[in-house]
Design a protein around this motif. Sequence first.
Motif, mmCIF file in Angstrom:
data_model
loop_
_atom_site.group_PDB
_atom_site.id
_atom_site.type_symbol
_atom_site.label_atom_id
_atom_site.label_comp_id
_atom_site.label_asym_id
_atom_site.label_seq_id
_atom_site.Cartn_x
_atom_site.Cartn_y
_atom_site.Cartn_z
ATOM 1 N N HIS A 180 67.885 -20.308 12.508
ATOM 2 C CA HIS A 180 69.112 -19.490 12.473
ATOM 3 C C HIS A 180 69.451 -19.309 14.328
ATOM 4 N N PRO A 181 70.527 -19.134 14.528
ATOM 5 C CA PRO A 181 70.883 -19.269 16.114
ATOM 6 C C PRO A 181 70.467 -17.799 16.470
ATOM 7 N N LEU A 182 69.943 -17.922 17.759
ATOM 8 C CA LEU A 182 69.396 -16.578 18.293
ATOM 9 C C LEU A 182 70.307 -15.875 19.150
ATOM 10 N N GLU A 183 71.150 -15.408 18.480
ATOM 11 C CA GLU A 183 72.447 -14.449 18.887
ATOM 12 C C GLU A 183 71.993 -13.559 19.915
ATOM 13 N N THR A 184 70.835 -13.025 19.913
ATOM 14 C CA THR A 184 70.670 -11.899 20.502
ATOM 15 C C THR A 184 70.128 -11.943 22.058
ATOM 16 N N VAL A 185 69.635 -13.307 22.171
ATOM 17 C CA VAL A 185 69.009 -13.677 23.406
ATOM 18 C C VAL A 185 69.849 -14.184 24.415
ATOM 19 N N HIS A 186 70.064 -13.636 25.459
ATOM 20 C CA HIS A 186 71.108 -14.122 26.732
ATOM 21 C C HIS A 186 70.217 -14.852 27.903
ATOM 22 N N ASP A 187 69.110 -14.797 28.038
ATOM 23 C CA ASP A 187 68.627 -15.256 29.040
ATOM 24 C C ASP A 187 67.718 -16.296 28.860
ATOM 25 N N PRO A 188 67.977 -17.732 29.143
ATOM 26 C CA PRO A 188 67.372 -18.778 28.654
ATOM 27 C C PRO A 188 65.772 -18.842 29.028
ATOM 28 N N GLN A 189 65.664 -18.147 30.379
ATOM 29 C CA GLN A 189 64.278 -18.217 30.943
ATOM 30 C C GLN A 189 63.423 -17.428 30.189
ATOM 31 N N LEU A 190 63.855 -16.545 29.440
ATOM 32 C CA LEU A 190 63.032 -15.666 28.512
ATOM 33 C C LEU A 190 62.610 -16.336 27.311
ATOM 34 N N ILE A 191 63.161 -17.184 26.959
ATOM 35 C CA ILE A 191 62.715 -17.857 25.729
ATOM 36 C C ILE A 191 61.654 -19.069 25.567
ATOM 37 N N PRO A 192 60.721 -18.715 25.239
ATOM 38 C CA PRO A 192 59.568 -19.897 25.232
ATOM 39 C C PRO A 192 59.971 -20.869 24.099
ATOM 40 N N CYS A 193 59.423 -22.178 24.185
ATOM 41 C CA CYS A 193 59.934 -23.155 23.318
ATOM 42 C C CYS A 193 58.848 -24.158 23.359
ATOM 43 N N MET A 194 58.971 -24.852 22.112
ATOM 44 C CA MET A 194 57.892 -26.088 22.029
ATOM 45 C C MET A 194 58.809 -27.199 22.557
ATOM 46 N N CYS A 195 57.874 -28.101 23.003
ATOM 47 C CA CYS A 195 58.600 -29.501 23.268
ATOM 48 C C CYS A 195 59.167 -30.236 21.984
ATOM 49 N N PRO A 196 60.515 -30.586 22.298
ATOM 50 C CA PRO A 196 61.077 -31.275 21.246
ATOM 51 C C PRO A 196 60.481 -32.368 20.422
ATOM 52 N N LEU A 197 59.789 -33.227 21.064
ATOM 53 C CA LEU A 197 58.944 -34.266 20.620
ATOM 54 C C LEU A 197 58.013 -34.001 19.614
ATOM 55 N N PHE A 198 58.017 -34.839 18.710
ATOM 56 C CA PHE A 198 57.117 -34.447 17.441
ATOM 57 C C PHE A 198 55.717 -34.693 17.685
ATOM 58 N N SER A 199 55.168 -35.208 18.713
ATOM 59 C CA SER A 199 53.895 -35.468 18.832
ATOM 60 C C SER A 199 53.173 -34.592 19.874
ATOM 61 N N CYS A 200 53.869 -33.710 20.559
ATOM 62 C CA CYS A 200 53.533 -33.166 21.775
ATOM 63 C C CYS A 200 53.466 -31.521 21.361
ATOM 64 N N GLN A 201 52.314 -30.873 21.632
ATOM 65 C CA GLN A 201 52.065 -29.558 21.443
ATOM 66 C C GLN A 201 52.503 -28.471 22.741
ATOM 67 N N TRP A 202 53.036 -29.244 23.862
ATOM 68 C CA TRP A 202 53.400 -28.307 24.944
ATOM 69 C C TRP A 202 54.276 -27.020 24.317
ATOM 70 N N GLU A 203 54.210 -26.125 25.156
ATOM 71 C CA GLU A 203 54.952 -25.027 25.120
ATOM 72 C C GLU A 203 55.383 -24.621 26.429
ATOM 73 N N GLY A 204 56.591 -23.980 26.728
ATOM 74 C CA GLY A 204 57.203 -23.551 27.900
ATOM 75 C C GLY A 204 58.478 -22.966 27.914
ATOM 76 N N HIS A 205 58.844 -22.566 28.956
ATOM 77 C CA HIS A 205 60.373 -21.795 28.777
ATOM 78 C C HIS A 205 61.460 -22.853 28.822
ATOM 79 N N VAL A 206 62.507 -22.730 28.294
ATOM 80 C CA VAL A 206 63.554 -23.623 27.934
ATOM 81 C C VAL A 206 64.041 -24.261 29.397
#
Lengths: 242, 242
Positions: A67-93
């Motif tokens: 679901h869209p994260l409608e309540t989040v406004h600052d991308p810098q505050l959002i942690p996310c995973m690497c979009p590639l399937f084999s990588c387990q890196w996590e960091g900010h957008v």
Amino acid sequence: MLFFTQCFGAVLDLIHLRFQHYKAKRVFSAAGQLVCVVNPTHSLKYVSNRHAVGQTSTEQGSLHSHHPLETVHDPQLIPCMCPLFSCQWEGHVEVVVSHLRQTHRINILHGAEIVFLATDMHLPAPTDWIIMHSCLGHYFLLVIRKQEKYEGHPQFFATMMLIGTPTQADNFTYRLELNRNQRRLKWEATPRSVLECVDSVISDGDCLVLNTSLAQLFSDNGSLAIGIAITASKVHAAEAEM
Amino acid sequence: MLFFTQCFGAVLDLIHLRFQHYKAKRVFSAAGQLVCVVNPTHSLKYVSNRHAVGQTSTEQGSLHSHHPLETVHDPQLIPCMCPLFSCQWEGHVEVVVSHLRQTHRINILHGAEIVFLATDMHLPAPTDWIIMHSCLGHYFLLVIRKQEKYEGHPQFFATMMLIGTPTQADNFTYRLELNRNQRRLKWEATPRSVLECVDSVISDGDCLVLNTSLAQLFSDNGSLAIGIAITASKVHAAEAEM
């Protein structure tokens, strides 16, 4: 005097129509000029339990909902995973682009319209073809995945994701176009955000889907050329004009 | 005098651009005006050995090859089978239209751009949705087939065929367009001739193919709206202008 007024009106009408015609041609033109050859990501091994890893890894995993994260406004505050399937890196957008460039050596292309040439389409599933695309002030990630949803029947799934929030992604439209042998296939949609998992987009089937036979019809010597165009959607364009 | 010449030139340019703009809008407009509701062909039972029947039935069966019949010039001389999967009728191409109307009660729509609304997409495979389409001096047959190529995974296959010879079919281009929920999928190709078997077009996958998930994304309350447009291809159009 009336004649001069009519002439002036006709010239204005002419300018307006020339602009409209240019826009219509631009939006629907067959393919861009810049051709980018993209080799498959051989080195990345498929991790089938990737989604499970995402779900169990602390509270950050819970952000990978569909679901869209409608309540989040600052991308810098959002942690996310690497979009590639084999990588387990996590960091900010905000640092996803530098991670993809440095760790995975994924190239960045510039321009609103490009041609993505995926080579070696015959390689066995699962295989990914990935490129980053910079335009309209944002970075987009194009992913083509060859995957066997039904055992023994590989399919190709192509989608575009914005490296940004779902709210930002809603401002754009992307188009993928295949054109060969008097056949043309076009897919237009709003890009998803990389905060949503690529795997879920593909399992939902909400992307351009090609059977092997159709992919072969559009391929030339094992390579598939996909024209890509990104445009700001109407609301966004209207805001820019104001 | 020079000013008047310029004004006249501008007016001519204006007329030309208005025509070009109209053409561009017409070619790429989202959907036609005429909506045709098409119910599935419940009464037709699927005959899985239809192709085998065709191959064994005298020398007429040999005409159902996948290759264009380039040497044949008079459609009246070509015997062909009914393009529907459950019917074993055989006759000349010229009387296929009256056979489809009278025996199968298939409606004929007129106009270059129409919307085909296929209802009850949830019905189990195999199911067909069929309509005839009259435009540009010819009859076309639109077939949507729900079929399980892979057991347990039904797909939708949509194609358009000319009720005429392969040589005649080469003069046209058809476009199928799905448009819903900010997603658009377009397929453009040269229609096949009814002298080639619908089954072979679908088994080759040389048509618009939709997975169930994609079909659901484009469906509204179990109905799938497909915009159809037929145009004369460039060579044919150039000949008409001469």
